[in-house]
Design an enzyme around this catalytic site. Structure first.
Site, PDB file in Angstrom:
ATOM      1  N   ASN A  32      -1.100  19.184 -19.569  1.00  0.00           N
ATOM      2  CA  ASN A  32      -1.524  18.222 -20.603  1.00  0.00           C
ATOM      3  C   ASN A  32      -1.682  18.885 -21.964  1.00  0.00           C
ATOM      4  OD1 ASN A  32      -1.617  16.069 -18.834  1.00  0.00           O
ATOM      5  ND2 ASN A  32      -3.689  16.555 -18.185  1.00  0.00           N
ATOM      6  N   LYS A  35       3.049  11.603 -10.811  1.00  0.00           N
ATOM      7  CA  LYS A  35       2.135  10.775 -11.611  1.00  0.00           C
ATOM      8  C   LYS A  35       2.871   9.493 -11.957  1.00  0.00           C
ATOM      9  CE  LYS A  35      -1.010  13.986 -13.878  1.00  0.00           C
ATOM     10  NZ  LYS A  35      -1.449  14.532 -15.176  1.00  0.00           N
ATOM     11  N   GLU A  86       8.522  18.521 -24.542  1.00  0.00           N
ATOM     12  CA  GLU A  86       7.940  18.872 -23.230  1.00  0.00           C
ATOM     13  C   GLU A  86       8.501  20.218 -22.748  1.00  0.00           C
ATOM     14  OE1 GLU A  86       5.427  17.240 -21.978  1.00  0.00           O
ATOM     15  OE2 GLU A  86       5.629  15.083 -22.294  1.00  0.00           O
ATOM     16  N   ARG A 137      -3.363  21.999 -12.917  1.00  0.00           N
ATOM     17  CA  ARG A 137      -2.348  21.029 -13.345  1.00  0.00           C
ATOM     18  C   ARG A 137      -2.659  20.474 -14.737  1.00  0.00           C
ATOM     19  NH1 ARG A 137       0.865  16.127 -10.182  1.00  0.00           N
ATOM     20  NH2 ARG A 137       1.958  15.439 -12.060  1.00  0.00           N
ATOM     21  N   HIS A 187      -1.582  16.817 -25.054  1.00  0.00           N
ATOM     22  CA  HIS A 187      -1.630  15.415 -24.646  1.00  0.00           C
ATOM     23  C   HIS A 187      -2.925  14.700 -25.047  1.00  0.00           C
ATOM     24  CE1 HIS A 187       1.954  16.487 -22.514  1.00  0.00           C
ATOM     25  NE2 HIS A 187       2.057  15.321 -21.913  1.00  0.00           N
ATOM     26  N   ARG A 199       0.824  -1.233   0.000  1.00  0.00           N
ATOM     27  CA  ARG A 199       0.000   0.000   0.000  1.00  0.00           C
ATOM     28  C   ARG A 199       0.852   1.275   0.000  1.00  0.00           C
ATOM     29  NH1 ARG A 199      -3.124  -3.217   3.564  1.00  0.00           N
ATOM     30  NH2 ARG A 199      -4.890  -4.071   2.436  1.00  0.00           N
ATOM     31  N   GLU A 209      -4.459  17.309  -9.734  1.00  0.00           N
ATOM     32  CA  GLU A 209      -5.068  17.751 -10.987  1.00  0.00           C
ATOM     33  C   GLU A 209      -6.579  17.992 -10.856  1.00  0.00           C
ATOM     34  OE1 GLU A 209      -3.216  16.191 -14.611  1.00  0.00           O
ATOM     35  OE2 GLU A 209      -5.206  16.181 -15.509  1.00  0.00           O
ATOM     36  N   HIS A 235       6.386   9.448 -27.098  1.00  0.00           N
ATOM     37  CA  HIS A 235       5.486  10.330 -26.353  1.00  0.00           C
ATOM     38  C   HIS A 235       5.747  11.806 -26.699  1.00  0.00           C
ATOM     39  CE1 HIS A 235       2.992  11.828 -23.105  1.00  0.00           C
ATOM     40  NE2 HIS A 235       4.008  12.560 -22.687  1.00  0.00           N
ATOM     41  N   HIS A 266      -1.954  11.596 -26.832  1.00  0.00           N
ATOM     42  CA  HIS A 266      -2.227  10.249 -26.313  1.00  0.00           C
ATOM     43  C   HIS A 266      -3.033   9.434 -27.328  1.00  0.00           C
ATOM     44  CE1 HIS A 266      -1.604  11.281 -21.749  1.00  0.00           C
ATOM     45  NE2 HIS A 266      -0.478  11.037 -22.378  1.00  0.00           N
ATOM     46  N   LYS A 301       7.063  23.224 -13.381  1.00  0.00           N
ATOM     47  CA  LYS A 301       6.264  22.058 -13.005  1.00  0.00           C
ATOM     48  C   LYS A 301       6.082  21.992 -11.493  1.00  0.00           C
ATOM     49  CE  LYS A 301       5.027  17.376 -13.777  1.00  0.00           C
ATOM     50  NZ  LYS A 301       5.083  16.177 -14.565  1.00  0.00           N
TER      51      LYS A 301
HETATM   52  P1  NAD Z   1      11.762   6.092 -22.313  1.00  0.00           P
HETATM   53  O1  NAD Z   1      11.699   5.929 -20.867  1.00  0.00           O
HETATM   54  O2  NAD Z   1      11.198   5.013 -23.173  1.00  0.00           O
HETATM   55  O3  NAD Z   1      13.268   6.363 -22.726  1.00  0.00           O
HETATM   56  C1  NAD Z   1      13.564   6.565 -24.086  1.00  0.00           C
HETATM   57  C2  NAD Z   1      14.667   5.617 -24.589  1.00  0.00           C
HETATM   58  O4  NAD Z   1      15.929   6.103 -24.169  1.00  0.00           O
HETATM   59  C3  NAD Z   1      14.572   4.202 -24.068  1.00  0.00           C
HETATM   60  O5  NAD Z   1      14.976   3.317 -25.081  1.00  0.00           O
HETATM   61  C4  NAD Z   1      15.586   4.188 -22.923  1.00  0.00           C
HETATM   62  O6  NAD Z   1      16.084   2.901 -22.655  1.00  0.00           O
HETATM   63  C5  NAD Z   1      16.652   5.079 -23.487  1.00  0.00           C
HETATM   64  N1  NAD Z   1      17.478   5.785 -22.514  1.00  0.00           N
HETATM   65  C6  NAD Z   1      17.077   6.342 -21.344  1.00  0.00           C
HETATM   66  N2  NAD Z   1      18.075   7.040 -20.802  1.00  0.00           N
HETATM   67  C7  NAD Z   1      19.134   6.920 -21.632  1.00  0.00           C
HETATM   68  C8  NAD Z   1      20.450   7.445 -21.630  1.00  0.00           C
HETATM   69  N3  NAD Z   1      20.858   8.288 -20.684  1.00  0.00           N
HETATM   70  N4  NAD Z   1      21.289   7.107 -22.627  1.00  0.00           N
HETATM   71  C9  NAD Z   1      20.836   6.307 -23.633  1.00  0.00           C
HETATM   72  N5  NAD Z   1      19.596   5.808 -23.717  1.00  0.00           N
HETATM   73  C10 NAD Z   1      18.754   6.117 -22.717  1.00  0.00           C
HETATM   74  O7  NAD Z   1      11.030   7.432 -22.791  1.00  0.00           O
HETATM   75  P2  NAD Z   1      10.894   8.873 -22.115  1.00  0.00           P
HETATM   76  O8  NAD Z   1      10.694   9.801 -23.251  1.00  0.00           O
HETATM   77  O9  NAD Z   1      11.944   9.135 -21.137  1.00  0.00           O
HETATM   78  O10 NAD Z   1       9.516   8.753 -21.307  1.00  0.00           O
HETATM   79  C11 NAD Z   1       8.288   8.561 -21.958  1.00  0.00           C
HETATM   80  C12 NAD Z   1       7.293   8.032 -20.962  1.00  0.00           C
HETATM   81  O11 NAD Z   1       7.116   8.986 -19.919  1.00  0.00           O
HETATM   82  C13 NAD Z   1       5.924   7.774 -21.545  1.00  0.00           C
HETATM   83  O12 NAD Z   1       5.458   6.528 -21.100  1.00  0.00           O
HETATM   84  C14 NAD Z   1       5.064   8.873 -20.977  1.00  0.00           C
HETATM   85  O13 NAD Z   1       3.725   8.503 -20.847  1.00  0.00           O
HETATM   86  C15 NAD Z   1       5.726   9.113 -19.654  1.00  0.00           C
HETATM   87  N6  NAD Z   1       5.492  10.453 -19.076  1.00  0.00           N
HETATM   88  C16 NAD Z   1       5.101  10.514 -17.786  1.00  0.00           C
HETATM   89  C17 NAD Z   1       4.916  11.754 -17.198  1.00  0.00           C
HETATM   90  C18 NAD Z   1       4.548  11.836 -15.745  1.00  0.00           C
HETATM   91  O14 NAD Z   1       4.221  12.932 -15.281  1.00  0.00           O
HETATM   92  N7  NAD Z   1       4.608  10.764 -15.007  1.00  0.00           N
HETATM   93  C19 NAD Z   1       5.132  12.918 -17.937  1.00  0.00           C
HETATM   94  C20 NAD Z   1       5.541  12.810 -19.251  1.00  0.00           C
HETATM   95  C21 NAD Z   1       5.718  11.560 -19.822  1.00  0.00           C
HETATM   96  N1  GLY Z   2       2.836  15.403 -17.458  1.00  0.00           N
HETATM   97  C1  GLY Z   2       1.613  15.924 -16.945  1.00  0.00           C
HETATM   98  C2  GLY Z   2       1.574  16.044 -15.471  1.00  0.00           C
HETATM   99  O1  GLY Z   2       2.510  15.685 -14.778  1.00  0.00           O
HETATM  100  O2  GLY Z   2       0.602  16.510 -14.931  1.00  0.00           O
END
Ligand code: NAD
Ligand code: GLY
Length: 368
Positions: free
Chosen positions: A246, A144, A186, A242, A249, A122, A238, A266, A253, A228
């Site tokens: 998006n 998130k 972003e 907040r 998005h 939990r 949100e 993304h 999405h 942020k």
């Molecule tokens: P990712 O995590 O898939 O990383 C992109 C690629 O880069 C992957 O192949 C990874 O293995 C590689 N990689 C990572 N760090 C590296 C480094 N230093 N050197 C070489 N390769 C490296 O993609 P991302 O763009 O980081 O994240 C996208 C995800 O984040 C999506 O799922 C999206 O929905 C999510 N997201 C979440 C939030 C949130 O608020 N939680 C906000 C925006 C996006």
């Molecule tokens: N990436 C959108 C949020 O964190 O609210």
């Protein structure tokens, strides 16, 4: 090292940003100690990032009982089943409620590890070590966490804040260009939400950012994280503002889901989504077409797509968009809310848009 704070009362936490931060944390074990309550640590990473940064990260936690979980790499693994190896490791080692999970990677690893931390016993603590630009400016901050469902992005998840965020900008040197561009989407988002001044700075410094000039990257990361942190501190769950984060998005999405997770990144989908938001804003007469052109120009210069890719087997129709957008998290009592633009650097959340104009935008961008 720059330190920012996400101000959430007893759940407040620092974001550390800087070069050589991993080395810094290795050489001074007192730096990590305040963010770990027990003796147990599980580092979660993937098969691409682990060979690059796992050894260093293990050294940071050398005073603790440390296990690692290495997941396959890719957005397609960001599923409910995908987090089971993390839960299995925690169960098999009988890790208690004071265990700390460490997310070493991009947004996919961060979202999955954070979600596992939110549901194991939990809720246990976790730390973010973001290694992509996207994760350093966005996903590692704000709490998130979650995974995708075949019918919708990030639909299963929880709000769960980390204990701290350690963004070592040196890790960005191993990132490929496409991923760097995805992160820039972003960064541009923050400018379009609330800062025309930052938009101008980005337009003047886009070459430095593309060339990974450390000072330019550090400024962009600091600006984005501060923005942020302020928005999250004011509206953690949100309930209102907040949702501005998006921008792009709702369209983005839908594009990611329709094209198949991982095909359109993304950040790429968000870039196209922001252009669609600008297009719809122009159709309402809220912003001038010249502003939309400025936005398209910056997105292009950042190495991002401006139209939905057609190299995959899937085409997206306006009807597909409408179906996918109906499941968006900003649908409240059956009414879709969109983040649109009132000026360059001023976005709004509104349900007060003309559905006919939305259809025109969807038709203008649809590939089927
Ligand atoms: P990712 O995590 O898939 O990383 C992109 C690629 O880069 C992957 O192949 C990874 O293995 C590689 N990689 C990572 N760090 C590296 C480094 N230093 N050197 C070489 N390769 C490296 O993609 P991302 O763009 O980081 O994240 C996208 C995800 O984040 C999506 O799922 C999206 O929905 C999510 N997201 C979440 C939030 C949130 O608020 N939680 C906000 C925006 C996006
Ligand atoms: N990436 C959108 C949020 O964190 O609210």
């Amino acid at each position: 090292m720059i330190t920012l704070n996400v101000d959430l009362d007893e759940r407040s936490y620092p974001i550390f940003i800087g070069r050589d931060l991993l080395e810094h944390f290795i050489s001074d074990s007192s730096l990590i100690a305040p963010y770990i309550s027990g003796r147990q640590v599980v580092i979660v990473s993937n098969e691409t990032i682990a060979p690059l940064y796992l050894d260093k990260s293990l050294k940071i936690f050398s005073n603790y009982q440390c296990k690692t979980v290495i997941l396959p790499d890719g957005e397609i693994y960001k599923t409910y089943d995908g987090i089971l190896p993390i839960i299995d490791c925690l169960m098999e080692n009988q890790f208690d409620r004071r265990v700390t999970l460490v997310a070493l990677g991009g947004g996919v690893i961060g979202d999955m590890t954070g979600f596992a931390a939110a549901i194991y016993r939990r809720g246990v603590n976790f730390i973010q070590i973001p290694t992509t630009l996207l994760a350093q400016v966005d996903s590692s901050v704000g709490g998130k966490t979650g995974v995708n469902h075949p019918l919708g992005k990030n639909m299963i998840g929880a709000f769960h804040q980390p204990q701290c965020v350690i963004a070592d900008t040196n890790t960005l040197n191993t990132l490929d260009e496409r991923q760097l561009s995805a992160g820039l989407a972003e960064v541009i988002k923050y400018a379009l939400i609330n800062s025309a001044e930052f938009f101008t700075w980005l337009s003047n410094n886009i070459d430095e950012l593309n060339n990974r000039n450390p000072a330019a990257l550090a400024y962009a990361i600091e600006f984005s994280c501060q923005d942020k942190a302020d928005i999250v501190a004011a509206d953690e769950k949100e309930q209102g503002q907040r949702a501005l984060l998006n921008l792009g998005h709702t369209f983005g999405h839908a594009i990611e889901t329709a094209l198949g997770y991982g095909n359109c990144l993304h950040g790429e989908a968000v870039a196209i989504g922001m252009i669609m938001a600008a297009d719809l804003s122009v159709r309402h007469g809220w912003i001038d077409e010249k502003i939309q052109q400025q936005i398209i120009e910056l997105i292009k210069l950042a190495g991002l797509p401006t139209q939905i890719p057609t190299e995959f087997d899937v085409r997206i129709s306006a009807a597909d968009f409408i179906k996918l957008m109906a499941g968006d998290k900003k649908v409240l009592d059956g009414q879709l809310h969109l983040v649109l633009m009132e000026a360059l650097g001023k976005s709004i959340i509104t349900a007060d848009f003309d559905v006919k104009k939305l259809e025109q935008t969807l038709n203008a961008f649809a590939t089927d």
